[in-house]
Design a protein around this motif. Structure first.
Motif, PDB file in Angstrom:
ATOM      1  N   VAL A  30       0.891  -1.297   0.015  1.00  0.00           N
ATOM      2  CA  VAL A  30      -0.223   0.070  -0.116  1.00  0.00           C
ATOM      3  C   VAL A  30       0.842   1.308  -0.020  1.00  0.00           C
ATOM      4  CG1 VAL A  30      -1.759   1.329   1.309  1.00  0.00           C
ATOM      5  CG2 VAL A  30      -1.823  -1.206   1.097  1.00  0.00           C
ATOM      6  N   ALA A  31       2.187   1.182   0.845  1.00  0.00           N
ATOM      7  CA  ALA A  31       2.957   2.378   0.658  1.00  0.00           C
ATOM      8  C   ALA A  31       3.361   2.621  -0.705  1.00  0.00           C
ATOM      9  CB  ALA A  31       3.879   2.052   1.775  1.00  0.00           C
ATOM     10  N   GLY A  32       3.801   1.468  -1.370  1.00  0.00           N
ATOM     11  CA  GLY A  32       4.284   1.716  -2.940  1.00  0.00           C
ATOM     12  C   GLY A  32       3.534   2.234  -3.533  1.00  0.00           C
ATOM     13  N   LEU A  33       1.915   1.704  -3.782  1.00  0.00           N
ATOM     14  CA  LEU A  33       1.096   2.090  -4.385  1.00  0.00           C
ATOM     15  C   LEU A  33       0.693   3.718  -4.072  1.00  0.00           C
ATOM     16  CD1 LEU A  33      -1.349  -0.869  -4.361  1.00  0.00           C
ATOM     17  CD2 LEU A  33       0.140   0.199  -6.478  1.00  0.00           C
ATOM     18  N   THR A  34       0.822   4.187  -2.817  1.00  0.00           N
ATOM     19  CA  THR A  34       0.502   5.315  -2.449  1.00  0.00           C
ATOM     20  C   THR A  34       1.551   6.436  -3.227  1.00  0.00           C
ATOM     21  OG1 THR A  34      -0.590   4.706  -0.404  1.00  0.00           O
ATOM     22  CG2 THR A  34       0.168   6.930  -0.782  1.00  0.00           C
ATOM     23  N   ALA A  35       2.793   5.944  -2.986  1.00  0.00           N
ATOM     24  CA  ALA A  35       3.855   6.894  -3.505  1.00  0.00           C
ATOM     25  C   ALA A  35       3.920   6.899  -4.871  1.00  0.00           C
ATOM     26  CB  ALA A  35       5.150   6.075  -2.802  1.00  0.00           C
ATOM     27  N   ARG A  36       3.564   5.964  -5.545  1.00  0.00           N
ATOM     28  CA  ARG A  36       3.475   5.902  -6.894  1.00  0.00           C
ATOM     29  C   ARG A  36       2.569   6.695  -7.752  1.00  0.00           C
ATOM     30  NH1 ARG A  36       3.429   0.358 -10.795  1.00  0.00           N
ATOM     31  NH2 ARG A  36       3.824   1.545 -12.523  1.00  0.00           N
ATOM     32  N   THR A  37       1.186   6.622  -6.902  1.00  0.00           N
ATOM     33  CA  THR A  37       0.365   7.751  -7.227  1.00  0.00           C
ATOM     34  C   THR A  37       0.330   9.166  -6.918  1.00  0.00           C
ATOM     35  OG1 THR A  37      -1.552   6.068  -6.580  1.00  0.00           O
ATOM     36  CG2 THR A  37      -2.331   8.135  -6.746  1.00  0.00           C
ATOM     37  N   VAL A  38       1.176   9.323  -5.801  1.00  0.00           N
ATOM     38  CA  VAL A  38       1.465  11.039  -5.473  1.00  0.00           C
ATOM     39  C   VAL A  38       2.480  11.255  -6.420  1.00  0.00           C
ATOM     40  CG1 VAL A  38       2.622  12.289  -3.871  1.00  0.00           C
ATOM     41  CG2 VAL A  38       0.798  10.782  -2.860  1.00  0.00           C
ATOM     42  N   PHE A  39       3.320  10.426  -6.958  1.00  0.00           N
ATOM     43  CA  PHE A  39       4.402  10.976  -7.883  1.00  0.00           C
ATOM     44  C   PHE A  39       3.835  11.278  -9.143  1.00  0.00           C
ATOM     45  CE2 PHE A  39       7.653  10.163 -11.043  1.00  0.00           C
ATOM     46  CZ  PHE A  39       8.483  11.005 -10.680  1.00  0.00           C
ATOM     47  N   ARG A  40       3.016  10.445  -9.525  1.00  0.00           N
ATOM     48  CA  ARG A  40       1.999  10.736 -10.996  1.00  0.00           C
ATOM     49  C   ARG A  40       1.248  11.868 -10.901  1.00  0.00           C
ATOM     50  NH1 ARG A  40       0.065   4.742 -12.547  1.00  0.00           N
ATOM     51  NH2 ARG A  40       1.705   3.769 -13.315  1.00  0.00           N
ATOM     52  N   ARG A  41       0.691  12.056  -9.661  1.00  0.00           N
ATOM     53  CA  ARG A  41       0.073  13.488  -9.554  1.00  0.00           C
ATOM     54  C   ARG A  41       0.764  14.548  -9.584  1.00  0.00           C
ATOM     55  NH1 ARG A  41      -5.407  13.538  -5.867  1.00  0.00           N
ATOM     56  NH2 ARG A  41      -6.436  11.695  -6.967  1.00  0.00           N
ATOM     57  N   SER A  42       2.096  14.673  -8.981  1.00  0.00           N
ATOM     58  CA  SER A  42       3.022  15.756  -9.124  1.00  0.00           C
ATOM     59  C   SER A  42       3.547  15.974 -10.479  1.00  0.00           C
ATOM     60  CB  SER A  42       3.965  15.645  -7.798  1.00  0.00           C
ATOM     61  OG  SER A  42       3.622  15.228  -6.822  1.00  0.00           O
ATOM     62  N   ARG A  43       3.764  14.772 -11.084  1.00  0.00           N
ATOM     63  CA  ARG A  43       4.290  15.062 -12.521  1.00  0.00           C
ATOM     64  C   ARG A  43       3.287  15.525 -13.219  1.00  0.00           C
ATOM     65  NH1 ARG A  43       4.379  12.440 -17.014  1.00  0.00           N
ATOM     66  NH2 ARG A  43       6.275  12.580 -18.258  1.00  0.00           N
ATOM     67  N   ALA A  44       1.915  15.151 -13.280  1.00  0.00           N
ATOM     68  CA  ALA A  44       0.919  15.432 -14.079  1.00  0.00           C
ATOM     69  C   ALA A  44       0.599  17.085 -13.939  1.00  0.00           C
ATOM     70  CB  ALA A  44      -0.279  14.650 -13.933  1.00  0.00           C
ATOM     71  N   GLY A  45       0.615  17.289 -12.592  1.00  0.00           N
ATOM     72  CA  GLY A  45       0.345  18.791 -12.370  1.00  0.00           C
ATOM     73  C   GLY A  45       1.590  19.726 -12.766  1.00  0.00           C
ATOM     74  N   PHE A  46       2.797  19.301 -12.861  1.00  0.00           N
ATOM     75  CA  PHE A  46       3.771  20.037 -13.327  1.00  0.00           C
ATOM     76  C   PHE A  46       3.702  20.189 -14.882  1.00  0.00           C
ATOM     77  CE2 PHE A  46       7.940  20.618 -15.179  1.00  0.00           C
ATOM     78  CZ  PHE A  46       8.419  21.937 -14.383  1.00  0.00           C
ATOM     79  N   VAL A  47       3.453  19.061 -15.495  1.00  0.00           N
ATOM     80  CA  VAL A  47       3.481  19.124 -16.955  1.00  0.00           C
ATOM     81  C   VAL A  47       1.986  19.929 -17.347  1.00  0.00           C
ATOM     82  CG1 VAL A  47       2.689  17.515 -19.016  1.00  0.00           C
ATOM     83  CG2 VAL A  47       4.517  16.760 -17.367  1.00  0.00           C
ATOM     84  N   ALA A  48       1.088  20.001 -16.580  1.00  0.00           N
ATOM     85  CA  ALA A  48      -0.265  20.629 -16.900  1.00  0.00           C
ATOM     86  C   ALA A  48      -0.059  22.131 -16.852  1.00  0.00           C
ATOM     87  CB  ALA A  48      -1.456  20.374 -16.020  1.00  0.00           C
ATOM     88  N   SER A  49       0.750  22.499 -15.936  1.00  0.00           N
ATOM     89  CA  SER A  49       0.980  23.826 -15.629  1.00  0.00           C
ATOM     90  C   SER A  49       1.780  24.507 -16.703  1.00  0.00           C
ATOM     91  CB  SER A  49       1.609  24.055 -14.100  1.00  0.00           C
ATOM     92  OG  SER A  49       2.916  23.715 -14.087  1.00  0.00           O
ATOM     93  N   ARG A  50       2.536  23.794 -17.392  1.00  0.00           N
ATOM     94  CA  ARG A  50       3.505  24.224 -18.430  1.00  0.00           C
ATOM     95  C   ARG A  50       3.194  23.614 -19.629  1.00  0.00           C
ATOM     96  NH1 ARG A  50       5.371  24.442 -14.016  1.00  0.00           N
ATOM     97  NH2 ARG A  50       7.062  25.648 -13.184  1.00  0.00           N
TER      98      ARG A  50
END
Length: 134
Positions: free
Chosen positions: A16-36
């Motif tokens: 569950v920790a690995g899945l949570t970390a993966r989800t948070v990283f994907r959201r961070s990356r998607a947010g950065f890409v969307a802002s640029r």
């Protein structure tokens, strides 16, 4: 019996920790890409790798380790954001102030920065430099 229960519990926590970390990283990356989204894809990827990857990894790691708190926050993100960041409804009859983007553009024009600059800036997207002949 107890050692197996301990092992299963640790394994489940790790998964569950690995899945949570993966989800948070994907959201961070998607947010950065969307802002640029104005720049080319490979330029945005380079900026993410140079500027944000370490921070996104650190936040993802901490969220993964604290998944007991992070998972409900991810699920209820919109509700929590609405409650915590709520703003009063706009009043009728009030002249709206210029949006932040309009104000930034006005200030850039006045100061000769950004798209109005005659010299290239380090963070400018490549097509902006080419379009203005920099």
């Amino acid at each position: 019996m107890v050692p197996w229960l301990f092992l299963v519990t640790l394994t489940a926590y790790g998964v569950v920790a690995g899945l949570t970390a993966r989800t948070v990283f994907r959201r961070s990356r998607a947010g950065f890409v969307a802002s640029r989204r104005g720049g080319p894809a490979e330029w945005v990827e380079e900026r993410f790798e140079e500027q944000e990857r370490a921070q996104a990894e650190a936040v993802a790691l901490m969220s993964g380790l604290c998944w007991v708190v992070a998972v409900p926050a991810l699920v209820l993100r919109r509700v929590v954001a609405g409650l915590v960041l709520c703003r009063p409804a706009p009043r009728r009859g009030v002249v709206p102030t210029p949006t932040a983007a309009e104000r930034i553009e006005e200030l850039e024009r006045a100061l000769g920065l950004g798209a109005y600059s005659s010299t290239p800036l380090p963070g400018d997207p490549p097509e902006l430099r080419r379009a203005e002949g920099r």
